[in-house]
Design a protein around this motif. Structure first.
Motif, PDB file in Angstrom:
ATOM      1  N   TYR A 292       0.830  -1.198   0.000  1.00  0.00           N
ATOM      2  CA  TYR A 292       0.000   0.000   0.000  1.00  0.00           C
ATOM      3  C   TYR A 292       0.867   1.251   0.000  1.00  0.00           C
ATOM      4  N   GLU A 295       2.173   1.909  -3.315  1.00  0.00           N
ATOM      5  CA  GLU A 295       1.191   2.522  -4.208  1.00  0.00           C
ATOM      6  C   GLU A 295       1.138   4.036  -3.998  1.00  0.00           C
ATOM      7  N   PHE A 296       1.267   4.459  -2.720  1.00  0.00           N
ATOM      8  CA  PHE A 296       1.274   5.891  -2.455  1.00  0.00           C
ATOM      9  C   PHE A 296       2.492   6.552  -3.081  1.00  0.00           C
ATOM     10  N   MET A1140      -0.836   8.271  -9.634  1.00  0.00           N
ATOM     11  CA  MET A1140      -0.678   8.220  -8.184  1.00  0.00           C
ATOM     12  C   MET A1140       0.202   9.360  -7.686  1.00  0.00           C
ATOM     13  N   LYS A1144      -1.229  12.116  -5.131  1.00  0.00           N
ATOM     14  CA  LYS A1144      -0.535  12.398  -3.872  1.00  0.00           C
ATOM     15  C   LYS A1144      -0.180  13.878  -3.769  1.00  0.00           C
ATOM     16  N   TYR A1197      -7.588   6.826  -2.060  1.00  0.00           N
ATOM     17  CA  TYR A1197      -6.182   6.997  -1.706  1.00  0.00           C
ATOM     18  C   TYR A1197      -5.867   8.473  -1.437  1.00  0.00           C
ATOM     19  N   TYR A1201      -4.416   9.957   2.151  1.00  0.00           N
ATOM     20  CA  TYR A1201      -3.167  10.709   2.272  1.00  0.00           C
ATOM     21  C   TYR A1201      -3.441  12.121   2.785  1.00  0.00           C
ATOM     22  N   ALA A1253     -10.461   1.905  -0.359  1.00  0.00           N
ATOM     23  CA  ALA A1253      -9.146   2.500  -0.575  1.00  0.00           C
ATOM     24  C   ALA A1253      -8.797   3.460   0.560  1.00  0.00           C
ATOM     25  N   TYR A1254      -9.792   4.178   1.059  1.00  0.00           N
ATOM     26  CA  TYR A1254      -9.531   5.128   2.153  1.00  0.00           C
ATOM     27  C   TYR A1254      -9.111   4.395   3.426  1.00  0.00           C
ATOM     28  N   SER A1256      -8.029   1.299   3.850  1.00  0.00           N
ATOM     29  CA  SER A1256      -6.759   0.610   3.672  1.00  0.00           C
ATOM     30  C   SER A1256      -5.594   1.595   3.656  1.00  0.00           C
ATOM     31  N   GLY A1257      -5.814   2.734   3.005  1.00  0.00           N
ATOM     32  CA  GLY A1257      -4.755   3.734   2.928  1.00  0.00           C
ATOM     33  C   GLY A1257      -4.444   4.350   4.271  1.00  0.00           C
TER      34      GLY A1257
END
Length: 1318
Positions: A292, A295-296, A1140, A1144, A1197, A1201, A1253-1254, A1256-1257
């Motif tokens: 994860y 991915e960020f 991504m 970010k 995501y 972040y 996604a939120y 998990s992120g």
């Protein structure tokens, strides 16, 4: 009776066993019979009592093969619990392993067979009771000091104890146990009684051989435990939650690795392999959590920052440090100071970005230096105006940033030193210098590669050249001191010594012991070699070196020391000593020096200069000082020099950056109290012949004090729920509260500022506003004036008489008979209007008494002007006379005008050039430039209408105030009061209908043409204060510019350069060039009263930006394929990495702007209320788009972040910040929301892909980047979150979350490891 029957039953079981043993019965038949008998007796299986009975039977009266076979068969048929059996055997077999080597061998074989199948053991019905039995056998809770409430915790302790027993036994067998500090094992490793006749039946030679083999096998078994998939993760839980015991355990492993001959004889494992198993960093975080985080950080390869330099980079790695650029630029706004040191704020920000970007410290330091360099290059030639100039920016680069780096290096090395002390008994570990220092050195070496950021501004070229020459001389073998450079000019050098900002940064680091002179030998640092020194060196010249040798403070020496900064703390301390103990003339000279270049350009000792000045403002009272007269009176000339010397915008900002505002305010308040209470018949004459009055000292101190908070604004502008208020918190009470809190945590302050010697000498008594009754009375009147209409003047009172006296003084030239100026004002003065120019009309009263009367005086004059009793020119002349008489009265005039304008009760007046000054000459040009600025920023304001042919009007209070301000001269004496009036005038005009501010700007442009760019920009930013929609447009422009969404070539567009641009620059035609949207927003948001609207808008604009990113960078087909890819996003990898990266960047921008705009209050409200509300709300547009699933995933995501970054900026990633005390409560609310939604207790309206996604992120970022946060979340919430993640088949992430929860979740984490067979 039941107890007796139970005893009979176990006696019968034992008898049955003995009979079967004597007969040599089949172990299977024996086990079946035992099981049948126990079932018939109602005994639950597996049976702990049977385990105890069988082990006691074998050890040691029946230590024969068949008895062991019975035990093994009972284990196979699960009629006894294996973990308990192994625990019971360990306490009996291991201490007797030398005399019973065969039994020890069997024990280890049983360990191999049963210790690695934990899942089947923990699924047994009486699992919890079995673990309690094991605890009582091995005394785990007592040894490890944990009150285990969960069986999983005991499992961790059991596995660790099992391996620890084997480890101590192996060390003891090789005679190594004596080497450890404890000299013995916590476990029984030797028999308690001598057993001469109890040996295994084998020859002595075979017994020794078996013992040696057992030692090797035990070591190999240790390796198996450390390597096994399940038990190795259990060991990681022990490492995280039992650090003291883990260190002792590792110490033994390292001893075994270095000294064990048995380990070297093993054919299964090696010393290197064993050492790697206990230090493998990959076990610190789960693979899923790592994925994860990857991915960020997609599309951001590790390595050099080749794309990091420059001013106009796009969404590259340079954008990782966008929050730093924004924060540094925001600190340059001179309209408001802060009570918190910029050093503290930036230190927390760097740590947050380093953690959340998963960056090395090399990259983090390089990012910090380059953000600070961009700050300098952005304003190499600042526009003219009452704003911070280059000195403040250089302070940020060469003093504040260097102190931030020093804090980070010191923190790292202190932690490493403490860790070394904790394991000082370990002879196999040595202290290694902090890694951050090494990374700092490498980052500074790399910094020289970015030449575009290094050219020095004109004002510091000489200092940069001198730094380069110093390095060149050193590398040429000429080690000369600073005195040498006082005697020569750079023009006299035989070769060109061209320096840049890199040289100044390195010198700053050397001065603070972050580097040594080996930096001079870095490749490319110096560009030449000197064979000889210049010969034309002057004789001793005035300078710091000659001063330190005893030269007197002559006028020439004074001028030199004022213009050249001190190079060392010793030089500064000598000046401070003279300022404290010298003659009157010497003290004035010393304070003049301190307020000179040492304050503005003495970057290596700047924080000391700041605190020395603060101490001089509070000189100690002598022992013979009488109580009736303050000792401050005798220091008036010196105090006035200090007050004037630090009054500039740059100096005030330097105090703010170093966190000295609370202490400065605390020093100014006694001066205001004392000199404001003096009758003005006292004056002092200084050596220059200038006469100083008590009014002058008071006014200078009072004006400086008021600059330290937005005094013309309500003290608490916004408050939301139970979170701190947003907006201006800098009130006198708050500043004193912060100052007093510094006393309570003095050790932290000393460490942060490195000023232990200075602060330890300052006053240690808390200070409260009640200590200054006159100031408190004025402050209460000031607040009342802002809050409500003026009232309270009673005829015949002393205040009423003072009002009359002041009106007579102000309007003495007016002769209108007995007509009263104030007859239209209720309860006002009876001033007749007749007077003369006799100075005796000036009241001889203390300043505080005059300030109390000023609101009524201004009210009377304004009312008279409104009714035609006083002409505008007479009004302005009278107000100017009042301000000339007591300059401090300007503050009360400001507060009165600010209040009256907001009430809207005064009619507008025509700025026609007859009664009032006319803006007609410049107004069209000003309006046109405002439109250009807004158009370049992408903001469309349809309501922005030109005044055109209609006459310009202003509300009467505003017209009076602007007319008063333009009567000031633009000299140094007036500047300090204009710096007070300027922000208030802008705020006052901004609160009036458009186009009041352009009219004010036009009038002032006629007064000060060199300020025209500043004035036009100030007028343009007030547009946003009338309409939140324009602010939203500006925010969207910030996102568009940063993300480069206007073009597909993001490598050459967007990023920091597009957001912040080049600052302010004038074009050749005299017009200001377009201003970047980020600069405009940073100069606007402080004046937006309802800044809390940013909560919803931040989320909305961020999600729209995610959609724009997806549409601009990826096709729908590619997004869908990436989403459905089972083994990760292999198809279109580059496109996903790009998306991504930009997502970010968008989240980073949003978090930065939210934090800067609303601070802690807005961030906490956003996390507690706004985000949960957004997830609950149905977003129909998401459901209507064909690619909504892919966009939703990216949106989740982005929000994750964004949320974690907001929290990290506001609270910090650790517990060093004072704001971190709020984190457990607010974070707890949010995590409870996540857990409740996962439990199904809350219905969500957002897209499921966004939600997944939120969650998990957020979890992966918290686990991987902010582990301190996880420790602060409620245990039950963590378990519920973990359960919800497992329902999504996210076992690895669920485990990582539980693993980070501390001792209280260690048991649940262990059970998850075992259950999932991870």
């Amino acid at each position: 009776m039941a107890v007796s029957l139970r005893c009979d039953m176990w006696d019968s079981v034992l008898e049955l066993t003995k009979v079967a043993q004597n007969k040599g019965s089949d172990p299977l038949l024996w086990a079946i019979q035992i099981s049948s008998n126990l079932n018939a007796a109602g005994v639950g299986l597996p049976s702990s009592e049977l385990a105890n009975l069988l082990v006691s039977h074998i050890c040691w009266d029946n230590n024969i093969p068949i008895a062991w076979k019975f035990l093994q068969k009972a284990l196979m048929l699960k009629i006894i619990p294996p973990m308990l059996v192994l625990a019971l055997l360990s306490t009996r077999v291991i201490p007797n392993r030398r005399s019973r080597p065969a039994a020890f061998r069997i024990y280890m074989e049983l360990l191999k067979r049963h210790a690695f199948t934990l899942k089947c053991h923990t699924n047994q019905p009486n699992y919890q009771m079995i673990m309690k039995s094991i605890d009582s056998v091995l005394h785990l809770s007592q040894i490890f000091g944990l009150q285990a409430t969960e069986p999983g915790t005991l499992v961790v302790e059991y596995i660790l104890s099992t391996v620890w027993q084997l480890l101590d036994a192996s060390l003891d067998d090789e005679g190594l146990l004596e080497i450890i500090p404890e000299k013995k094992s916590v476990w029984a490793s030797e028999p308690q009684d001598m057993e001469i006749d109890g040996q295994d039946c084998c020859s002595e030679k075979n017994q020794e051989r078996l013992q040696s083999m057992n030692t090797v096998m035990a070591i190999e078994l240790i390796g198996q435990f450390l390597q096994n998939k399940v038990t190795s993760r259990i060991f990681y839980l022990a490492r995280r939650n039992m650090p003291t015991h883990w260190k002792s355990f590792v110490q033994r492993i390292e001893l075994l690795v270095v000294e064990s001959s048995a380990l070297r004889n093993s054919k299964v494992t090696t010393p290197e392999a064993l050492l790697q198993l206990i230090s493998d960093p990959q076990k610190k975080i789960s693979r899923k959590c790592t994925s994860y985080l990857q991915e960020f950080h997609a599309g951001m390869p590790a390595g050099s920052l080749a794309s990091f330099a420059g001013m106009c980079h796009g969404a590259s790695r340079s954008a990782l440090w966008l929050p730093l650029d924004l924060m540094l630029e925001d600190a340059m706004d001179g309209t408001q100071v802060t009570a918190t040191s910029a050093i503290e704020t930036i230190t927390g920000l760097v740590k947050a970005l380093q953690a959340l970007n998963s960056s090395t410290w090399h990259d983090s330091f390089l990012g910090l230096w380059m953000s600070a360099l961009r700050l300098i290059q952005r304003e190499r030639d600042p526009i003219e105006g009452p704003v911070p100039r280059l000195d403040t920016r250089l302070c940020m680069l060469l003093s504040v940033t260097t102190l931030v780096v020093a804090n980070l290096v010191e923190e790292n090395e202190s932690a490493r030193t403490e860790e070394t002390e904790c394991i000082s008994g370990n002879q196999f570990k040595e202290h290694v210098p902090g890694n951050r220092r090494r990374d700092l050195v490498s980052s500074l070496q790399s910094l020289g590669d970015y030449q575009s950021l290094l050219p020095p501004p004109q004002s510091v070229i000489s200092a940069a050249n001198q730094a380069a020459a110093k390095a060149m001389m050193f590398t040429s073998g000429m080690n000369i001191g600073s005195a040498y450079f006082e005697c020569i000019s750079m023009k006299d050098m035989p070769i060109n010594c061209s320096g840049n900002l890199h040289h100044l940064i390195v010198e700053a680091c050397i001065a603070r012991n972050l580097l040594d002179t080996s930096a001079y030998f870095w490749p490319g640092y110096v560009n030449g070699h000197l064979n000889k020194l210049p010969h034309n060196i002057a004789a001793q010249v005035p300078g710091w070196s000659s001063f330190m040798k005893g030269a007197p403070l002559s006028p020439l020496m004074l001028n030199t020391l004022v213009s050249a900064p001190a190079s060392s703390l010793a030089e500064l301390e000598k000046i401070f000593e003279i300022a404290m103990e010298g003659s009157d003339d010497e003290r004035i000279a010393a304070t003049t020096i301190l307020c000179g270049a040492s304050l503005t350009r003495g970057w290596n000792i700047q924080e000391h200069t700041v605190y020395f000045i603060t101490r001089l403002l509070s000189p100690p009272a002598p022992a013979d000082c009488s109580k009736s007269d303050s000792h401050l009176i005798r220091h008036a000339p010196m105090l006035n020099v200090l007050l004037v010397g630090i009054a500039s915008v740059d100096c005030v900002q330097i105090f703010s950056l170093h966190g000295a505002v609370p202490e400065l305010a605390s020093s100014l308040m006694p001066i205001c109290e004392v000199f404001g209470s003096c009758v003005p018949n006292v004056s002092w004459t200084v050596t220059t012949g200038e006469e100083i009055s008590a009014y002058a000292v008071f006014s200078n101190a009072f004006a400086l004090l008021l600059k330290l908070w937005r005094f013309n604004h309500p003290p608490l502008e916004h408050g939301v729920g139970d979170v701190p208020p947003v907006g201006s918190r800098l009130t006198p009470e708050y500043l004193l509260l912060v100052r007093n809190s510094h006393l309570l945590s003095s050790s932290k302050v000393h460490k942060g500022h490195r000023l232990a010697a200075v602060l330890s000498s300052s006053s240690l008594s808390p200070v409260f506003l009640e200590s200054f009754p006159k100031l408190k009375v004025w402050y209460r009147q000031h607040l009342a004036c802002i809050a409500s209409t003026l009232s309270g003047l009673v005829h015949g009172t002393p205040v009423h008489q003072i009002v009359n006296d002041l009106l007579n003084m102000m309007f003495r030239k007016i002769n209108r008979g007995s007509q009263s100026l104030t007859s239209v004002a209720s309860g006002s003065s009876t001033f007749s209007g007749a007077g003369s120019e006799d100075t005796s009309l000036r009241p001889k009263l203390p300043a505080w008494d005059i300030l109390e009367a000023v609101p009524f005086v201004v009210d009377a004059a304004l009312t008279a002007c409104a009714h035609g009793r006083l002409s505008p020119r007479e009004l302005c002349t009278g107000l100017k006379d009042l301000v000339d008489f007591l300059p401090a009265s300007l503050a009360t005039i400001i507060s009165y005008f600010s209040a009256e304008v907001t009430r809207g009760v005064w009619k507008p007046v025509f700025m026609n050039g007859t009664d009032w000054p006319s803006p007609a000459t410049n107004l069209p040009n000003v309006e046109e430039q405002i439109k250009k600025i807004l158009a370049a920023t992408g903001v469309d304001v349809p309501s922005l209408i030109s005044v055109g042919s209609s006459p310009a009007t202003l509300p009467l209070p505003l017209a009076a105030f602007v007319s008063l301000t333009i009567t000031y001269k633009l000299d140094k004496a007036s500047q300090r009061f204009l710096n007070l009036a300027g922000p208030a005038l802008e705020s006052l005009a901004a609160g009036c209908p458009w186009p009041c501010m352009p009219i004010v700007a036009s009038l002032w442009t006629q007064k000060a043409k060199r300020w025209s760019d500043f004035l036009v920009f100030s007028a343009s930013r007030t547009v946003f204060l009338h309409n939140n929609d324009t602010v939203i447009q500006l925010l969207k422009s910030c996102y568009t510019a940063t993300l480069g969404l206007n073009t597909s070539a993001i490598s050459s567009n967007g990023g920091v350069g597009a957001l912040l641009g080049h600052g302010f620059k004038s074009q050749f035609d005299g017009e200001i060039s377009p201003v970047a949207p980020g600069i405009l927003y940073l100069r606007v948001y402080r004046s937006i009263r309802d800044i809390m609207f940013m909560r919803e808008e931040s989320v909305s604009i961020l999600m729209q930006s995610v959609k724009d990113i997806a549409c601009s960078g990826l096709s729908r087909e590619k997004l869908e394929r990436l989403k459905k890819a089972k083994n990760g996003p292999r198809y279109g990898q580059l496109s996903l990495a790009t998306a991504m990266t930009r997502v970010k960047l968008a989240a980073s921008l949003g978090a930065s702007l939210a934090w800067l705009s609303g601070g802690l209050g807005l961030v906490q409200s956003l996390i507690k209320e706004t985000l949960p509300s957004w997830f609950i709300t149905v977003h129909r547009s998401d459901q209507e788009e064909a690619s909504a699933g892919s966009v939703a995933m990216l949106g989740g995501y982005a929000l994750a972040y964004f949320a974690v970054l907001c929290g990290a900026f506001a609270w910090g990633v650790d517990s060093c910040s004072s704001a971190s005390k709020w984190r457990p409560k607010i974070l707890g609310y949010h995590m409870e929301f996540l857990a409740s939604a996962l439990d199904g207790k809350i219905s969500l309206g957002c897209d499921p892909a966004t939600w997944r996604a939120y969650v998990s992120g957020v979890v992966s970022l918290m686990v991987g980047c902010t582990p301190t946060w996880v420790m602060e979340v409620d245990v039950d919430v963590l378990k519920r979150l973990s359960k919800g993640l497992r329902q999504w088949n996210e076992e690895e992430l669920a485990l990582a979350l539980l693993s980070g929860g501390g001792v209280n979740t260690m048991g649940a984490a262990a059970e998850l490891i075992i259950e999932s067979d991870m």
